[in-house]
Each structure stands twice: as structure tokens, then as C-alpha cells.
Design a protein around this motif. Structure first.
Motif, PDB file in Angstrom:
ATOM      1  N   LEU A   1       0.856  -1.188   0.000  1.00 24.85           N
ATOM      2  CA  LEU A   1       0.000   0.000   0.000  1.00 24.85           C
ATOM      3  C   LEU A   1       0.900   1.250   0.000  1.00 24.85           C
ATOM      4  CD1 LEU A   1      -3.124  -0.220   0.190  1.00 24.85           C
ATOM      5  CD2 LEU A   1      -2.946   0.411   2.580  1.00 24.85           C
ATOM      6  N   LYS A   2       0.550   2.223  -0.844  1.00 26.85           N
ATOM      7  CA  LYS A   2       1.320   3.465  -0.884  1.00 26.85           C
ATOM      8  C   LYS A   2       1.229   4.177   0.460  1.00 26.85           C
ATOM      9  CE  LYS A   2      -0.013   6.567  -3.735  1.00 26.85           C
ATOM     10  NZ  LYS A   2      -0.817   7.146  -4.790  1.00 26.85           N
ATOM     11  N   SER A   3       2.324   4.821   0.904  1.00 28.78           N
ATOM     12  CA  SER A   3       2.203   5.471   2.207  1.00 28.78           C
ATOM     13  C   SER A   3       1.763   6.928   2.050  1.00 28.78           C
ATOM     14  CB  SER A   3       3.505   5.367   2.991  1.00 28.78           C
ATOM     15  OG  SER A   3       4.537   5.916   2.236  1.00 28.78           O
ATOM     16  N   SER A   4       1.083   7.410   3.065  1.00 21.38           N
ATOM     17  CA  SER A   4       0.552   8.772   3.031  1.00 21.38           C
ATOM     18  C   SER A   4       1.501   9.704   3.770  1.00 21.38           C
ATOM     19  CB  SER A   4      -0.808   8.816   3.728  1.00 21.38           C
ATOM     20  OG  SER A   4      -1.679   7.856   3.194  1.00 21.38           O
ATOM     21  N   LYS A   5       1.500  10.958   3.324  1.00 22.21           N
ATOM     22  CA  LYS A   5       2.326  11.953   4.003  1.00 22.21           C
ATOM     23  C   LYS A   5       1.457  12.635   5.066  1.00 22.21           C
ATOM     24  CE  LYS A   5       5.189  15.887   2.680  1.00 22.21           C
ATOM     25  NZ  LYS A   5       5.386  16.847   1.593  1.00 22.21           N
ATOM     26  N   LEU A   6       1.934  12.649   6.307  1.00 20.83           N
ATOM     27  CA  LEU A   6       1.157  13.283   7.377  1.00 20.83           C
ATOM     28  C   LEU A   6       1.655  14.701   7.588  1.00 20.83           C
ATOM     29  CD1 LEU A   6       1.154  10.363   9.982  1.00 20.83           C
ATOM     30  CD2 LEU A   6      -0.581  10.911   8.277  1.00 20.83           C
ATOM     31  N   ILE A   7       0.727  15.650   7.565  1.00 26.48           N
ATOM     32  CA  ILE A   7       1.125  17.056   7.719  1.00 26.48           C
ATOM     33  C   ILE A   7       0.327  17.671   8.871  1.00 26.48           C
ATOM     34  CG2 ILE A   7       1.269  19.310   6.538  1.00 26.48           C
ATOM     35  CD1 ILE A   7       0.986  17.069   3.976  1.00 26.48           C
ATOM     36  N   TYR A   8       1.023  18.036   9.927  1.00 28.24           N
ATOM     37  CA  TYR A   8       0.371  18.633  11.100  1.00 28.24           C
ATOM     38  C   TYR A   8       0.404  20.152  10.984  1.00 28.24           C
ATOM     39  CZ  TYR A   8       0.386  14.061  13.341  1.00 28.24           C
ATOM     40  OH  TYR A   8       0.148  12.753  13.637  1.00 28.24           O
ATOM     41  N   LEU A   9      -0.761  20.785  11.124  1.00 26.56           N
ATOM     42  CA  LEU A   9      -0.844  22.243  11.035  1.00 26.56           C
ATOM     43  C   LEU A   9      -1.681  22.779  12.194  1.00 26.56           C
ATOM     44  CD1 LEU A   9      -1.828  22.542   7.237  1.00 26.56           C
ATOM     45  CD2 LEU A   9       0.476  22.766   8.182  1.00 26.56           C
ATOM     46  N   ASN A  10      -1.440  24.011  12.548  1.00 19.58           N
ATOM     47  CA  ASN A  10      -2.269  24.618  13.596  1.00 19.58           C
ATOM     48  C   ASN A  10      -3.547  25.214  13.031  1.00 19.58           C
ATOM     49  OD1 ASN A  10      -0.935  24.224  16.124  1.00 19.58           O
ATOM     50  ND2 ASN A  10       0.719  25.500  15.299  1.00 19.58           N
ATOM     51  N   LYS A  11      -3.416  25.851  11.877  1.00 20.19           N
ATOM     52  CA  LYS A  11      -4.566  26.558  11.320  1.00 20.19           C
ATOM     53  C   LYS A  11      -4.780  26.205   9.855  1.00 20.19           C
ATOM     54  CE  LYS A  11      -4.704  30.505  14.358  1.00 20.19           C
ATOM     55  NZ  LYS A  11      -5.929  29.996  14.982  1.00 20.19           N
ATOM     56  N   THR A  12      -6.015  26.349   9.394  1.00 14.23           N
ATOM     57  CA  THR A  12      -6.318  26.059   7.987  1.00 14.23           C
ATOM     58  C   THR A  12      -5.514  26.982   7.066  1.00 14.23           C
ATOM     59  OG1 THR A  12      -8.201  27.542   8.165  1.00 14.23           O
ATOM     60  CG2 THR A  12      -8.670  25.198   8.364  1.00 14.23           C
ATOM     61  N   SER A  13      -5.249  28.210   7.547  1.00 16.14           N
ATOM     62  CA  SER A  13      -4.536  29.170   6.688  1.00 16.14           C
ATOM     63  C   SER A  13      -3.098  28.718   6.399  1.00 16.14           C
ATOM     64  CB  SER A  13      -4.532  30.552   7.337  1.00 16.14           C
ATOM     65  OG  SER A  13      -4.000  30.450   8.644  1.00 16.14           O
ATOM     66  N   GLU A  14      -2.616  27.730   7.167  1.00 15.12           N
ATOM     67  CA  GLU A  14      -1.248  27.241   6.934  1.00 15.12           C
ATOM     68  C   GLU A  14      -1.175  26.203   5.821  1.00 15.12           C
ATOM     69  OE1 GLU A  14       0.010  25.767  10.763  1.00 15.12           O
ATOM     70  OE2 GLU A  14      -0.234  27.732  11.689  1.00 15.12           O
ATOM     71  N   LEU A  15      -2.339  25.789   5.323  1.00 14.36           N
ATOM     72  CA  LEU A  15      -2.329  24.769   4.266  1.00 14.36           C
ATOM     73  C   LEU A  15      -1.996  25.437   2.926  1.00 14.36           C
ATOM     74  CD1 LEU A  15      -5.097  22.040   3.793  1.00 14.36           C
ATOM     75  CD2 LEU A  15      -3.599  22.818   1.983  1.00 14.36           C
ATOM     76  N   ARG A  16      -0.739  25.324   2.532  1.00 16.93           N
ATOM     77  CA  ARG A  16      -0.327  26.015   1.305  1.00 16.93           C
ATOM     78  C   ARG A  16       0.322  25.093   0.288  1.00 16.93           C
ATOM     79  NH1 ARG A  16       2.243  29.289   5.034  1.00 16.93           N
ATOM     80  NH2 ARG A  16       0.764  30.709   6.033  1.00 16.93           N
ATOM     81  N   SER A  17       0.463  23.802   0.632  1.00 20.41           N
ATOM     82  CA  SER A  17       1.244  22.934  -0.256  1.00 20.41           C
ATOM     83  C   SER A  17       0.482  22.398  -1.467  1.00 20.41           C
ATOM     84  CB  SER A  17       1.845  21.778   0.546  1.00 20.41           C
ATOM     85  OG  SER A  17       0.821  21.064   1.192  1.00 20.41           O
ATOM     86  N   LEU A  18      -0.827  22.635  -1.538  1.00 21.00           N
ATOM     87  CA  LEU A  18      -1.563  22.130  -2.703  1.00 21.00           C
ATOM     88  C   LEU A  18      -1.877  23.266  -3.666  1.00 21.00           C
ATOM     89  CD1 LEU A  18      -4.251  19.795  -1.013  1.00 21.00           C
ATOM     90  CD2 LEU A  18      -2.017  19.133  -1.929  1.00 21.00           C
ATOM     91  N   ASP A  19      -1.879  22.926  -4.955  1.00 20.23           N
ATOM     92  CA  ASP A  19      -2.310  23.902  -5.954  1.00 20.23           C
ATOM     93  C   ASP A  19      -3.834  23.830  -6.026  1.00 20.23           C
ATOM     94  OD1 ASP A  19      -2.963  25.404  -8.128  1.00 20.23           O
ATOM     95  OD2 ASP A  19      -1.940  24.115  -9.599  1.00 20.23           O
ATOM     96  N   LYS A  20      -4.477  24.760  -5.323  1.00 19.95           N
ATOM     97  CA  LYS A  20      -5.933  24.655  -5.178  1.00 19.95           C
ATOM     98  C   LYS A  20      -6.683  24.752  -6.501  1.00 19.95           C
ATOM     99  CE  LYS A  20      -6.213  26.068  -0.344  1.00 19.95           C
ATOM    100  NZ  LYS A  20      -6.490  27.167   0.599  1.00 19.95           N
ATOM    101  N   SER A  21      -6.048  25.340  -7.525  1.00 23.53           N
ATOM    102  CA  SER A  21      -6.787  25.502  -8.786  1.00 23.53           C
ATOM    103  C   SER A  21      -7.049  24.160  -9.462  1.00 23.53           C
ATOM    104  CB  SER A  21      -6.041  26.455  -9.724  1.00 23.53           C
ATOM    105  OG  SER A  21      -4.819  25.848 -10.123  1.00 23.53           O
ATOM    106  N   SER A  22      -6.277  23.134  -9.122  1.00 27.85           N
ATOM    107  CA  SER A  22      -6.575  21.832  -9.729  1.00 27.85           C
ATOM    108  C   SER A  22      -7.207  20.871  -8.709  1.00 27.85           C
ATOM    109  CB  SER A  22      -5.319  21.214 -10.342  1.00 27.85           C
ATOM    110  OG  SER A  22      -4.302  21.168  -9.390  1.00 27.85           O
ATOM    111  N   CYS A  23      -7.619  21.432  -7.568  1.00 23.13           N
ATOM    112  CA  CYS A  23      -8.256  20.587  -6.549  1.00 23.13           C
ATOM    113  C   CYS A  23      -9.765  20.699  -6.611  1.00 23.13           C
ATOM    114  CB  CYS A  23      -7.821  21.029  -5.151  1.00 23.13           C
ATOM    115  SG  CYS A  23      -6.112  20.644  -4.770  1.00 23.13           S
ATOM    116  N   LEU A  24     -10.429  19.624  -6.245  1.00 25.18           N
ATOM    117  CA  LEU A  24     -11.868  19.671  -6.009  1.00 25.18           C
ATOM    118  C   LEU A  24     -12.084  19.270  -4.558  1.00 25.18           C
ATOM    119  CD1 LEU A  24     -14.869  19.733  -6.690  1.00 25.18           C
ATOM    120  CD2 LEU A  24     -14.651  17.450  -7.610  1.00 25.18           C
ATOM    121  N   LEU A  25     -12.560  20.245  -3.783  1.00 18.23           N
ATOM    122  CA  LEU A  25     -12.769  19.990  -2.355  1.00 18.23           C
ATOM    123  C   LEU A  25     -14.164  19.405  -2.143  1.00 18.23           C
ATOM    124  CD1 LEU A  25     -11.419  20.652   0.531  1.00 18.23           C
ATOM    125  CD2 LEU A  25     -13.116  22.483   0.619  1.00 18.23           C
ATOM    126  N   ILE A  26     -14.234  18.223  -1.533  1.00 18.00           N
ATOM    127  CA  ILE A  26     -15.533  17.661  -1.142  1.00 18.00           C
ATOM    128  C   ILE A  26     -15.627  17.845   0.363  1.00 18.00           C
ATOM    129  CG2 ILE A  26     -16.997  15.605  -1.097  1.00 18.00           C
ATOM    130  CD1 ILE A  26     -15.538  14.597  -3.565  1.00 18.00           C
TER     131      ILE A  26
END
Ligand SMILES: NC(=O)c1ccc[n+]([C@@H]2O[C@H](COP(=O)([O-])OP(=O)(O)OC[C@H]3O[C@@H](n4cnc5c(N)ncnc54)[C@H](O)[C@@H]3O)[C@@H](O)[C@H]2O)c1
Ligand SMILES: [Zn+2]
Length: 341
Positions: A1-26
Motif C-alpha cells: 500500500l502506498k504510504s501517506s504523508k502526514l502534515i500537522y498544522l495549527n490553522k487552515t490558513s497554513e495549508l499552502r502545499s496544494l495547488d488549489k486551482s486543480s483541486c476539487l474539495l468535497i
């Protein structure tokens, strides 16, 4: 099974590693009020009502049509589905990501303790068929799992109590170190304490999944510890999943003790109450309310070929195992408990 990367953040505003323009948030619509500006930062987003009906296969085609429309303009190669919610949203979004255009990227942002500790990890995705839960699914681990303190602490206080079931389960499965640090927590466990123990709890799940990623060896099955009786209580008495599991764990402990399997009895007894499990007396009170337990147990989806329950016993913290057990043995023990209770 592929392993997942765990990213711990304090706030939602710290989530910057994804290119949101190609994301679909469910996302779970429940989160709309609390995370308005965070949600707005995702140009493509799909709000859903969480729960088991979201996972119902009969609604799947309508969801896919909406998702198709929302994903227009992003190449399949780049499309990235991000799940923001509890276990139901995660199971659904994971399944979507695994089959949509034969598979697109997936990340999870769990918003409940159950999802953060358990369901967001290990790659199981699932849909329900009528009353039958999780009958359709894939193994499709998320590439990233974002554990965001602000999100998890946004849950109401009762949820901390509900989390204790899975938290204590993981501690008993994994043994000493996790168990000991959980013993130092308050009663009931607080959100900050769950947050502090999160890396260890998650590591506990990965240790088990890594030994049996596709559940072919009865090792991954150990994650159902406490769930045999837990599921019956959840269904019959309408208890929250985690609360029901806490009772189920107490039952499994007492049953293991009765069978002479539980060896570190004294040590465990001294520490159990601190570990947020219901007492034996509380368990008996709940069991007394159950009717037709026998037929309910016979409906267990994980019955062995010769119609026995695959019951999970505990020998000591860190040493649990699966053994086929007849329904009549379990019923007999419940009767004994009620006599003493
Ligand atoms: N894939 C796996 O390995 C796995 C493991 C265990 C459970 N599950 C699945 O997970 C599901 C249960 O998970 P769950 O309890 O997270 O379910 P859920 O998604 O139904 O969430 C529970 C409730 O909490 C609400 N909620 C979510 N986040 C919130 C927040 N931050 N604040 C306030 N309310 C919030 C939801 O709207 C919902 O009412 C079940 O469908 C189960 O089958 C999957
Ligand atoms: Zn569970």
C-alpha cells in the motif's frame, strides 16, 4: 500500500502545499459556518450532507454528475480530490478519487477524531448498499493527510468523549508506551490531550496496517477490537460509535479475563478506569437493555465459515489476537455478567 504523508498544522490558513486551482474539495456542509473563508479559498468545491446516506450507492450517479461538472477544465492528470470532513465524507471522497476517470489524486483533511485517528488512514474507501455498510470499496490511500488543530478542536465537547473508544482501542492494541501516556490524561479525555497523542495514535494504526495492508491475514482485522459488542450496542441503543466501542472494549476485557487469557490483570485493573473506559457496572446496565442479542450477533458481517464470531481477545496491552468464538459462549458470559451486576 502506498504510504501517506502526514502534515500537522495549527490553522487552515497554513495549508499552502496544494495547488488549489486543480483541486476539487468535497466538504461536509456542517463546516460551512466555521470555515467560511477557508472554504472560499477553494475555487472548486462540493458541499455534501455527511452520514451513511452520502455513502449509499444509489445516490452515487448524481454525485458523479455534479463532480464531473465541477471538475471541468482541469486535466485528469492534475485533478486532485480533497476530502474535508469526518469518516463518511472520507469514505465517499476516497471512493470517488479511486474510480473517477480511473483514479485521480487524493488528500484528506479529517474533521472528526474518528477520522483523524482511524478512517483517514490506511486507504479503505467505502460505499453502502441499502442497509449493508461498506460493501463496495477500494484500497486507495490518500497522498496527503492534513491534521489541522483548529479543525479538530472545532468539534463539540461530547465528541471528545466519543473519541475515547477508538483511542483506548489503539492503546490496548499497541501496548505500553501509548497506553502509559494515555493513563496520564484527565477523565474524560480532553481535546488537547487527544491532539497531543495524535501522532502516537496514528502510528499505532499504521503499525497494524503495514503488517496486513489488504486484510488478508487477520492482523488488520484487529482494528475491530471491541466492535463485536460495540456494533450491537450502537445499533440497538443508538449510542455514538465511539461510546459503543468503549463498552465493547470493556466487554472484551472482561471476557478475556473470564477465559484466563488476560494475564496482566492487576496492572490493567489499576489503570483501566484512568483510561476512560466505562466500568463493569456501567457495562452490565447497558447489556440489560439488550434484546435478541443472539440473532443480532448472528448477523455479524465478520462471521467465520462455521458461523462463529471472530472475536478479539486481549492478553495484555500490546498483545491482542483473533479467535473463533461461538455465539452461545458470548451469550452465556452476558448472562453471568448480569447475575453479578
Ligand atoms: N475507512 C476506514 O478505515 C473507516 C474506519 C472507521 C470508520 N469508517 C467510517 O467512518 C464513518 C464514521 O466516521 P465519523 O464519525 O467521522 O462520521 P461522519 O462523517 O458522519 O461525522 C459525524 C458527525 O460529525 C459532524 N462533524 C464532522 N466534523 C465536524 C466538526 N469539525 N464539528 C462539528 N461537527 C462535525 C458530521 O456532520 C456528522 O454529523 C462511518 O461511515 C464508518 O463506516 C471508516
Ligand atoms: Zn470504530
Amino acid at each position: 500500500l502506498k504510504s501517506s504523508k502526514l502534515i500537522y498544522l495549527n490553522k487552515t490558513s497554513e495549508l499552502r502545499s496544494l495547488d488549489k486551482s486543480s483541486c476539487l474539495l468535497i466538504y461536509d456542509l456542517v463546516l460551512e459556518k466555521k470555515f467560511k473563508s477557508f472554504l472560499k479559498s477553494w475555487p472548486r468545491r462540493y458541499g455534501v450532507e455527511s452520514g451513511e446516506s452520502l455513502k449509499d450507492v444509489k445516490h452515487f450517479p448524481q454525485h458523479i454528475i455534479k463532480i464531473l461538472t465541477l471538475a471541468e477544465g482541469v486535466s485528469t492528470k492534475n485533478l486532485h480530490i480533497v476530502s474535508f470532513g469526518g469518516g463518511s465524507v472520507g469514505d465517499f471522497s476516497g471512493f470517488v478519487a479511486s474510480v473517477f476517470k480511473r483514479g485521480v489524486e487524493l488528500s484528506n483533511i479529517p474533521s472528526t477524531w474518528l477520522a483523524a485517528v482511524d478512517s483517514a488512514h490506511g486507504g479503505k474507501t467505502a460505499l453502502n448498499v441499502g442497509p449493508y455498510k461498506n460493501q463496495i470499496g477500494t484500497f486507495y490511500p490518500a497522498q496527503n493527510i492534513f491534521l489541522i488543530k483548529e479543525v479538530l478542536l472545532s468539534q463539540p465537547k461530547e465528541r471528545d468523549l466519543e473519541a475515547r473508544g477508538e483511542v483506548v482501542k489503539m492503546a490496548l492494541l499497541n501496548g505500553q508506551s501509548l497506553y502509559k501516556s494515555l493513563n496520564r490524561v484527565s477523565q474524560p479525555i480532553s481535546s488537547n490531550e487527544i491532539w497531543q497523542n495524535l501522532p502516537k495514535l496514528i502510528a499505532g494504526k499504521y503499525t497494524i496496517v503495514a503488517q496486513d495492508p489488504y486484510e488478508t491475514k487477520n492482523i488488520r482485522y484487529l482494528l475491530n477490537f471491541g466492535h463485536t459488542i460495540g456494533h450491537v450496542l450502537e445499533l440497538q441503543l443508538g449510542l455514538a460509535h465511539g461510546v459503543a466501542v468503549a463498552y465493547g472494549l470493556r466487554f472484551a476485557i472482561e471476557f478475556s479475563r473470564d477465559k484466563g487469557i488476560l494475564t496482566e490483570l492487576k496492572w490493567l485493573e489499576e489503570n483501566l478506569v484512568d483510561c476512560n473506559l466505562p466500568t463493569l457496572k456501567e457495562l452490565v446496565l447497558k447489556l440489560k437493555k439488550l434484546k435478541n442479542i443472539e440473532s443480532l450477533l448472528a448477523q455479524d458481517k465478520k462471521l467465520s465459515q462455521n458461523k462463529k464470531i471472530n472475536f478479539i481477545y486481549v492478553k495484555k496491552p500490546g498483545r491482542c489476537f483473533v479467535k473463533e468464538t461461538s455465539i452461545s459462549e458470548l451469550i452465556h458470559f452476558m448472562k453471568v455478567l448480569k447475575i453479578y451486576g
